[in-house]
Design an enzyme around this catalytic site. Structure first.
Site, short mmCIF file in Angstrom:
data_model
loop_
_atom_site.label_atom_id
_atom_site.label_comp_id
_atom_site.label_asym_id
_atom_site.label_seq_id
_atom_site.Cartn_x
_atom_site.Cartn_y
_atom_site.Cartn_z
N ASP A 84 10.35 65.88 8.00
CA ASP A 84 9.20 65.34 7.28
C ASP A 84 9.19 65.99 5.90
O ASP A 84 9.36 67.21 5.78
CB ASP A 84 7.91 65.65 8.03
CG ASP A 84 6.71 64.92 7.43
OD1 ASP A 84 6.44 63.81 7.90
OD2 ASP A 84 6.09 65.48 6.50
N ILE A 85 9.05 65.18 4.85
CA ILE A 85 9.02 65.72 3.48
C ILE A 85 7.70 66.48 3.28
O ILE A 85 6.61 65.93 3.51
CB ILE A 85 9.14 64.59 2.45
CG1 ILE A 85 10.47 63.83 2.65
CG2 ILE A 85 9.07 65.14 1.03
CD1 ILE A 85 10.65 62.64 1.73
N GLU A 112 7.26 59.15 5.28
CA GLU A 112 8.13 60.20 4.76
C GLU A 112 8.85 60.94 5.89
O GLU A 112 9.44 62.00 5.69
CB GLU A 112 7.34 61.21 3.93
CG GLU A 112 6.36 62.07 4.70
CD GLU A 112 4.99 61.44 4.92
OE1 GLU A 112 4.03 62.18 5.14
OE2 GLU A 112 4.88 60.19 4.83
#
Length: 417
Positions: free
Chosen positions: A264-265, A308
């Site tokens: 996950d960003i 994301e």
């Protein structure tokens, strides 16, 4: 390619030839034929000539019968048998035409010689038979139209020359030879119609083949589109889930390991709010490329799981291998050094990574795909909770089916040792 095919199918009736490229392809595909069909008919034709000796004996009598007997058995039969032998396997059309012409033309000579020697009441019978020979052979033999022109033209010239040269046609009795000579040209119409139909069948078959190939390519493109995320060109969540189901099933059959990675960003919402969605999309594309390269280097499948968040499937990856792949993913994205506009001091874009792995035999203890997903999700949550830009690993547990208190996601896994 379809345009020349349609042009060929709409050509006028008098234009047998196809457009150049199609004509070359048609001739290449029909240059050789199975010789057995012509062989069998030439054998029947030869047998008919041998049986006709019975009629010759009745017409000529025991003494005069010697000449047609020698001509049939000594001249015609060797030529016919040689023609049959020359058509073994898949002969060219030139060889087929040569065999047919040799057999028919020699038979015309034999029959007209018999007409010359036969008693007057029987002369006309042999004259008619001499025209029936090329008629029957031309109708049966699968000759191309241009070859049929050679065959019928040669037969007509030979017949006319012998009828005149042997004195079988004169001022008093020219009607019958002239009338029946037209039979020699009858096969031309059949050959033209037969080849016209064959060429159209070839065009229609080619069109169907091309349309089927185009449909297959379109279906393949649709399949790719249905399995691919439009922005990042990675596999989408549906395709990833299908591969995960299949991979877990295969791992169970082979008792193999299967690794799973979630990333996950970090602070992606802040990036979007600060720099806008266009910049966010550029970030997603850059991160996905680095993620894919790192995952594929470990033999895995990379996918965009949603927003994301990305996921990777690692067939055969043990826990240590899966964690190593997770570290490679984290480092690859950190090495991009993408500036995060929402963080102070130009901090780069980073990712949090959750890793899990399970062995196929764990299916016997109730571990399902949903447990793998929960374990990877829980590991990802732990990585974020521990400060982000890090890798955490958790092993799946079959009884981990309750949401963890105090979280906003369904993380249900047991920590690894």
């Amino acid at each position: 390619m379809l345009q020349p095919i349609e042009a060929g199918l709409s050509r006028p009736w008098y234009r047998l030839k196809l457009p150049d490229a199609l004509e070359a392809q048609y001739r290449a595909e029909t240059a050789r034929q199975d010789g057995f069909y012509v062989q069998s008919w030439l054998a029947v034709f030869t047998l008919f000539n041998v049986l006709s000796l019975v009629m010759d004996r009745e017409v000529f009598g025991p003494e005069g019968f010697v000449v047609p007997l020698v001509m049939t058995l000594g001249v015609f039969c060797p030529v016919a048998l040689g023609a049959i032998a020359s058509l073994r396997g898949r002969p060219t059309m030139v060889r087929i035409t040569g065999a047919v012409m040799a057999t028919a033309l020699v038979d015309i000579v034999v029959v007209l010689n018999s007409a010359r020697l036969a008693p007057a009441p029987h002369t006309d019978v042999y004259i008619i038979i001499a025209t029936i020979v090329p008629l029957v052979v031309g109708l049966i033999a699968p000759l191309p139209f241009r070859h049929c022109l050679w065959f019928c033209g040669s037969a007509f010239v030979l017949y006319a020359g012998l009828v005149l040269g042997l004195g079988l046609c004169n001022a008093e009795r020219s009607g019958l030879p002239l009338l029946v000579s037209g039979l020699i040209l009858v096969p031309l119409k059949l050959c033209y119609s037969r080849e016209w139909a064959a060429r159209n069948t070839f065009l229609i078959g080619l069109r169907v083949k091309l349309q089927a190939e185009a449909l297959a390519r379109a279906n393949a493109r649709l399949t790719v589109l249905s399995e691919t995320d439009a922005l990042t060109a990675l596999s989408n969540r549906r395709h990833f889930t299908e591969r995960l189901e299949a991979g877990w099933g295969l791992a169970g059959e082979q008792d193999a390991w299967l690794g799973l990675i979630f990333i996950d960003i970090d602070h992606f919402k802040l990036l979007n709010d600060t720099a806008g969605h266009a910049e966010g999309d550029r970030c997603l594309v850059a991160v996905s490329a680095a993620f894919q390269a790192a995952v594929e280097a470990h033999g895995g499948l990379a996918a965009r799981y949603g927003g994301e968040e990305f996921a990777a499937l690692l067939p055969g990856a043990e826990p240590a291998t899966a964690r190593m792949a997770g570290e490679a993913v984290r480092a690859a994205i950190a090495d991009l050094a993408l500036r995060h506009p929402g963080l102070s001091a130009g901090m780069p874009v980073t990712v949090s990574v959750g890793v899990t792995a399970a062995r196929g035999r764990m299916r016997d203890f109730g571990i399902e795909v949903s447990d793998l997903l929960r374990a990877a999700d829980f590991a990802l949550y732990a990585a974020k909770n521990e400060g982000r830009n890090r890798v955490e690993t958790f092993m799946p547990a079959a009884n981990a089916n309750r949401p963890v208190a105090g979280t906003d996601r369904a993380h249900t896994a047991a920590p690894s040792a």
